[in-house]
Design an enzyme around this catalytic site. Structure first.
Site, PDB file in Angstrom:
ATOM      1  N   ASP A  65       1.042  -1.288  -0.016  1.00  0.00           N
ATOM      2  CA  ASP A  65      -0.034   0.110   0.102  1.00  0.00           C
ATOM      3  C   ASP A  65       0.945   1.229   0.096  1.00  0.00           C
ATOM      4  O   ASP A  65       1.924   1.141   0.377  1.00  0.00           O
ATOM      5  CB  ASP A  65      -0.852   0.106   1.271  1.00  0.00           C
ATOM      6  CG  ASP A  65      -1.647   1.225   1.574  1.00  0.00           C
ATOM      7  OD1 ASP A  65      -2.511   1.682   0.482  1.00  0.00           O
ATOM      8  OD2 ASP A  65      -1.712   2.056   2.278  1.00  0.00           O
ATOM      9  N   ASP A  82      -0.108   5.143   1.089  1.00  0.00           N
ATOM     10  CA  ASP A  82      -0.166   5.816   2.133  1.00  0.00           C
ATOM     11  C   ASP A  82      -0.170   5.143   3.434  1.00  0.00           C
ATOM     12  O   ASP A  82      -0.958   4.540   3.736  1.00  0.00           O
ATOM     13  CB  ASP A  82      -1.461   6.528   1.836  1.00  0.00           C
ATOM     14  CG  ASP A  82      -1.524   7.451   0.667  1.00  0.00           C
ATOM     15  OD1 ASP A  82      -0.972   8.255   0.574  1.00  0.00           O
ATOM     16  OD2 ASP A  82      -2.579   7.145  -0.297  1.00  0.00           O
ATOM     17  N   ARG A  93     -11.991   7.919  -2.312  1.00  0.00           N
ATOM     18  CA  ARG A  93     -12.584   9.168  -1.720  1.00  0.00           C
ATOM     19  C   ARG A  93     -13.991   8.794  -1.707  1.00  0.00           C
ATOM     20  O   ARG A  93     -14.860   9.231  -0.347  1.00  0.00           O
ATOM     21  CB  ARG A  93     -12.204  10.267  -2.507  1.00  0.00           C
ATOM     22  CG  ARG A  93     -10.940  10.730  -2.194  1.00  0.00           C
ATOM     23  CD  ARG A  93     -10.765  12.171  -2.866  1.00  0.00           C
ATOM     24  NE  ARG A  93     -10.817  12.258  -4.301  1.00  0.00           N
ATOM     25  CZ  ARG A  93      -9.782  12.041  -5.088  1.00  0.00           C
ATOM     26  NH1 ARG A  93      -8.585  11.606  -4.862  1.00  0.00           N
ATOM     27  NH2 ARG A  93      -9.975  12.447  -6.581  1.00  0.00           N
ATOM     28  N   SER A 123      -5.987   5.809  -4.041  1.00  0.00           N
ATOM     29  CA  SER A 123      -6.160   7.366  -4.636  1.00  0.00           C
ATOM     30  C   SER A 123      -5.595   7.331  -6.204  1.00  0.00           C
ATOM     31  O   SER A 123      -4.809   6.601  -6.423  1.00  0.00           O
ATOM     32  CB  SER A 123      -5.167   7.801  -3.639  1.00  0.00           C
ATOM     33  OG  SER A 123      -4.929   9.367  -4.150  1.00  0.00           O
ATOM     34  N   ASN A 140      -4.186  10.015  -6.822  1.00  0.00           N
ATOM     35  CA  ASN A 140      -3.099  11.062  -6.715  1.00  0.00           C
ATOM     36  C   ASN A 140      -1.711  10.017  -6.406  1.00  0.00           C
ATOM     37  O   ASN A 140      -0.607  10.599  -6.173  1.00  0.00           O
ATOM     38  CB  ASN A 140      -3.130  11.777  -5.525  1.00  0.00           C
ATOM     39  CG  ASN A 140      -4.481  12.814  -5.644  1.00  0.00           C
ATOM     40  OD1 ASN A 140      -4.442  13.357  -6.891  1.00  0.00           O
ATOM     41  ND2 ASN A 140      -5.087  13.012  -4.861  1.00  0.00           N
ATOM     42  N   ASP A 190      -1.427  -0.959   6.086  1.00  0.00           N
ATOM     43  CA  ASP A 190      -1.734  -0.561   7.319  1.00  0.00           C
ATOM     44  C   ASP A 190      -3.118  -0.007   7.810  1.00  0.00           C
ATOM     45  O   ASP A 190      -3.308  -0.002   8.638  1.00  0.00           O
ATOM     46  CB  ASP A 190      -0.740   0.655   7.464  1.00  0.00           C
ATOM     47  CG  ASP A 190      -1.288   1.800   6.624  1.00  0.00           C
ATOM     48  OD1 ASP A 190      -1.840   1.798   5.383  1.00  0.00           O
ATOM     49  OD2 ASP A 190      -1.317   3.215   7.113  1.00  0.00           O
TER      50      ASP A 190
END
Length: 248
Positions: free
Chosen positions: A20, A22, A67, A133, A135, A191
């Site tokens: 992952d 982030d 999101r 994401s 981003n 996480d």
């Protein structure tokens, strides 16, 4: 920090690793959490609701999800209708807050993760970065680690292929496919609770829970085979021998 007892990746049976982004590769989970709070708190205040709790609401309802899914799941947790217009508006505001923060302050990768990935690559293990994401590429470039990964599967790819988000394992399964590895020969490092659950549901050979938020028992309950506080605690066994700790 020394290796935790039993915290090993057997490279005799694991040929690829999916991480992952982030919170595992980059120190951006806290930036996401702060952006969500910045967006949700005024919205909740207008409805006389309790503020968004980063320690409770973020890991349980938002972390690891797209999101739109994060907004919808959180609103439902508060008994607030998740109509499409509201979801889209809150998701757009959160994206703007997050991008403003990383543009202003940059992105820092976790040094232990960079070392871990470097050691995997040295031993011939293919590695992917995964994120819900859209981003993700921007975040990895800002952190200076985009070139470390053989494959990236993110929200852009998910939208293109119509892949559902975590806790569905579709993103991880796509990464394993692109790496040329069967799920049972692929390790997932996550996480988030949703991400660990996705790894377990996908039938991956090893699911590592990375506990950066004091959620060790919840990560185990979600399906993590092993939980560590930092990737420096993991030992790599097999291939050319030695351990990650010895190479740091």
């Amino acid at each position: 920090m020394g290796a935790a007892k039993g915290a090993a990746v057997d490279l005799g049976r694991i040929s690829a690793v999916v991480l992952d982004t982030d919170g595992v590769i980059t120190d951006t989970a806290r930036v996401h959490a702060a952006a969500w709070k910045q967006v949700f708190d005024p919205f909740l205040s207008e409805r006389r609701e309790e503020p968004f709790d980063i320690g409770r609401d973020y890991p349980r309802h938002v972390d690891g999800k797209s999101r739109e899914d994060g907004v919808a799941d959180f609103l439902r947790s508060r008994g607030i209708p998740a109509d499409p217009e509201t979801v889209a508006a809150l998701a757009a505001r959160k994206d703007a807050c997050f991008l403003a923060e990383i543009d202003a302050h940059g992105v820092t990768p976790f040094a232990s993760t960079v070392a871990f990935v470097g050691e995997l690559r040295r031993r011939g293990v293919r590695v992917a970065a995964v994120s819900a994401s859209r981003n993700c590429a921007r975040v990895l470039r800002a952190a200076g680690v985009g070139g470390l990964f053989d494959v990236r599967v993110d929200g852009v790819e998910a939208a293109r292929l119509g892949l559902p988000g975590k806790p569905d394992p579709a993103l991880f399964l796509r990464a394993a496919e692109l790496l040329g590895a069967a799920p049972e020969r692929t390790a997932v490092v996550e996480d988030s609770l949703a991400g660990v659950l996705a790894g377990r549901r996908g039938g991956f050979g090893l699911v590592v829970g990375l506990d950066r938020n004091d959620l060790r028992e919840e990560l185990r309950a979600a399906g993590a085979d092993v939980v560590v506080g930092d990737l420096a605690e993991l030992r790599l066994d097999g291939r050319d021998g030695g351990s990650l700790a010895a190479g740091l």
